[in-house]
Scaffold this active site. Structure first.
Site, PDB file in Angstrom:
ATOM      1  N   CYS A   1       1.002  -0.741  -0.141  1.00 38.64           N
ATOM      2  CA  CYS A   1       0.020  -0.219   0.174  1.00 38.64           C
ATOM      3  C   CYS A   1       1.188   0.935   0.000  1.00 38.64           C
ATOM      4  O   CYS A   1       1.817   1.427   0.418  1.00 38.64           O
ATOM      5  CB  CYS A   1      -0.674   0.276   1.283  1.00 38.64           C
ATOM      6  SG  CYS A   1      -1.841  -1.706   1.538  1.00 38.64           S
TER       7      CYS A   1
ATOM      8  N   CYS B   1      -2.588   4.499   2.617  1.00 38.28           N
ATOM      9  CA  CYS B   1      -4.082   4.270   2.480  1.00 38.28           C
ATOM     10  C   CYS B   1      -4.505   4.173   3.642  1.00 38.28           C
ATOM     11  O   CYS B   1      -4.992   3.793   4.890  1.00 38.28           O
ATOM     12  CB  CYS B   1      -3.369   2.519   2.008  1.00 38.28           C
ATOM     13  SG  CYS B   1      -5.445   1.325   2.011  1.00 38.28           S
TER      14      CYS B   1
ATOM     15  N   CYS C   1      -3.145  -3.482  -3.761  1.00 39.57           N
ATOM     16  CA  CYS C   1      -3.830  -2.817  -2.926  1.00 39.57           C
ATOM     17  C   CYS C   1      -4.681  -2.130  -4.034  1.00 39.57           C
ATOM     18  O   CYS C   1      -4.563  -1.484  -4.936  1.00 39.57           O
ATOM     19  CB  CYS C   1      -3.087  -1.765  -1.579  1.00 39.57           C
ATOM     20  SG  CYS C   1      -5.189  -1.390  -0.805  1.00 39.57           S
TER      21      CYS C   1
ATOM     22  N   CYS D   1      -5.813   1.805  -2.835  1.00 42.40           N
ATOM     23  CA  CYS D   1      -4.563   2.651  -1.813  1.00 42.40           C
ATOM     24  C   CYS D   1      -4.367   3.138  -3.885  1.00 42.40           C
ATOM     25  O   CYS D   1      -3.678   3.767  -4.339  1.00 42.40           O
ATOM     26  CB  CYS D   1      -3.643   2.929  -1.095  1.00 42.40           C
ATOM     27  SG  CYS D   1      -3.259   1.335  -1.324  1.00 42.40           S
TER      28      CYS D   1
HETATM   29 ZN   LIG Z   1      -3.619   0.268   0.394  1.00 45.46          ZN
END
Ligand SMILES: [Zn+2]
Length: 356
Positions: free
Chosen positions: A39, A43, A70, A73
């Site tokens: 991330c 995030c 991810c 994000c």
């Molecule tokens: Zn994330």
């Protein structure tokens, strides 16, 4: 971006994750061992346990480490803050290219932002209002000042400073000091300098009448003139006057958007070999890297790998001569005169800016 400092350690990286600090986005990533996902610092997903987290400087490093991006994000796409920075940089270019004055409403509309927000954001990122920025580029008075002002600003103006995409005048890159003067550490040469903050911390920018001769990072603004003094022990150093702020601002903008680069006349001083290496580095495109041995081959000195590394380390023009794009052969980052952390951040920023 005017107050961002590098992340020197994992403790501060973790702090940024805990705070979901948007300002940290693009400067490192974190992987969560239990989920296999990586991330951005900001995030909004649930905060993992500290002992399940590891940090990566680049997206590639996280992927090589076995993590996947991810979906929330979306690392790899520009962060909100980076998108805003891009809009403001685009507005600067638009102001520079425009024949007549642009209204705040026109500029804001071009950026897809409300006029009041655009105005505030522009001022925060550039340091002056759009109107002041435009005035600096257009007003007759400013041009007159440039023409009658210091040789430094004359050089900027003559180089077509306002159109950074303009043709690059190669002659401006010639060794400005005579070899004798160079050996004497810049004796008899006048150097102006200014200090400002970039996303990688404090920067000193120095220029002779031929062009920018030094761009260096440092931890403390107070220590930077001394650092410059050691490079040019015999030169006359003086703080740049009003016109220097424009040059300084342009260099900082180039550091903050390293994929765009610094397109200003440079006063490159070094040995013939060093200059060959540095010229070769300037041909490496943003987002690309070379190994030291590749550079050695490129300049026709395949066995001079260590000398290439030394020439990279002797670079006085951070980012403008992109020695950060030369990395170790096995995929490691290699060294960097101004700290490997900054090198990682420059490469990450170029990667992000290039992948949009
Ligand atoms: Zn994330």
């Amino acid at each position: 971006m005017d107050t961002k400092q590098p992340y020197p350690d994992d403790e501060r990286r973790w702090q940024a994750v805990v705070e979901r600090d948007r300002g940290a986005d693009g400067r490192f990533y974190y992987g969560v061992k239990t989920t296999g996902i990586f991330c951005r610092p900001s995030c909004s997903s649930r905060l993992p346990k500290r002992h399940n987290v590891e940090f990566f400087r680049t997206i590639e490093a996280a992927e090589t480490g076995g993590y996947r991006a991810c979906r929330r994000c979306r690392p790899g796409t520009a962060s909100k803050e980076q998108q805003l920075e891009k809009k403001i940089v685009a507005a600067c270019r638009r102001i520079e290219a425009s024949e007549g004055p642009l209204t705040l409403a026109e500029l804001a509309q071009g950026a897809g932002l409300s006029p009041s927000y655009f105005q505030r954001l522009f001022k925060r990122l550039v340091g002056v209002s759009p109107k002041q920025y435009a005035a600096a580029h257009r007003s007759r008075r400013f041009k007159e000042q440039l023409q009658t002002g210091s040789p430094v600003t004359e050089a900027i103006y003559a180089a077509g400073f306002s159109s950074t995409s303009g043709a690059y005048d190669k002659e401006k890159d010639q060794l400005a000091m005579l070899p004798k003067e160079y050996r004497a550490g810049g004796a008899g040469v006048s150097i102006h300098y200014g200090i400002a903050q970039s996303f990688l911390g404090w920067v000193i920018v120095a220029s002779t009448e031929k062009g920018v001769c030094a761009i260096e990072f440092g931890e403390e603004p107070s220590s930077l003139p001394g650092q410059l003094r050691r490079r040019f022990p015999q030169a006359r150093l003086q703080q740049g006057e009003a016109g220097f702020a424009v040059l300084l601002q342009e260099v900082i903008a180039g550091i903050n958007a390293p994929a765009r680069g610094i397109d200003l006349p440079l006063d490159i001083q070094g040995t013939v070999f060093q200059q060959q290496v540095w010229e070769s580095l300037r041909r490496i495109q943003p987002g690309e890297t070379r190994s030291y041995s590749e550079v050695a081959r490129e300049i026709g000195r395949p066995r001079a790998v260590r000398a290439v590394a030394s020439a990279c380390a002797a670079n006085k023009l951070a980012v403008a001569i992109p020695c950060h794009r030369v990395v170790a052969k096995g995929g490691g980052l290699g060294g960097y005169r101004w700290g490997v952390e900054r090198k990682a951040q420059l490469l990450a920023a170029e990667h992000d800016q290039g992948s949009e």
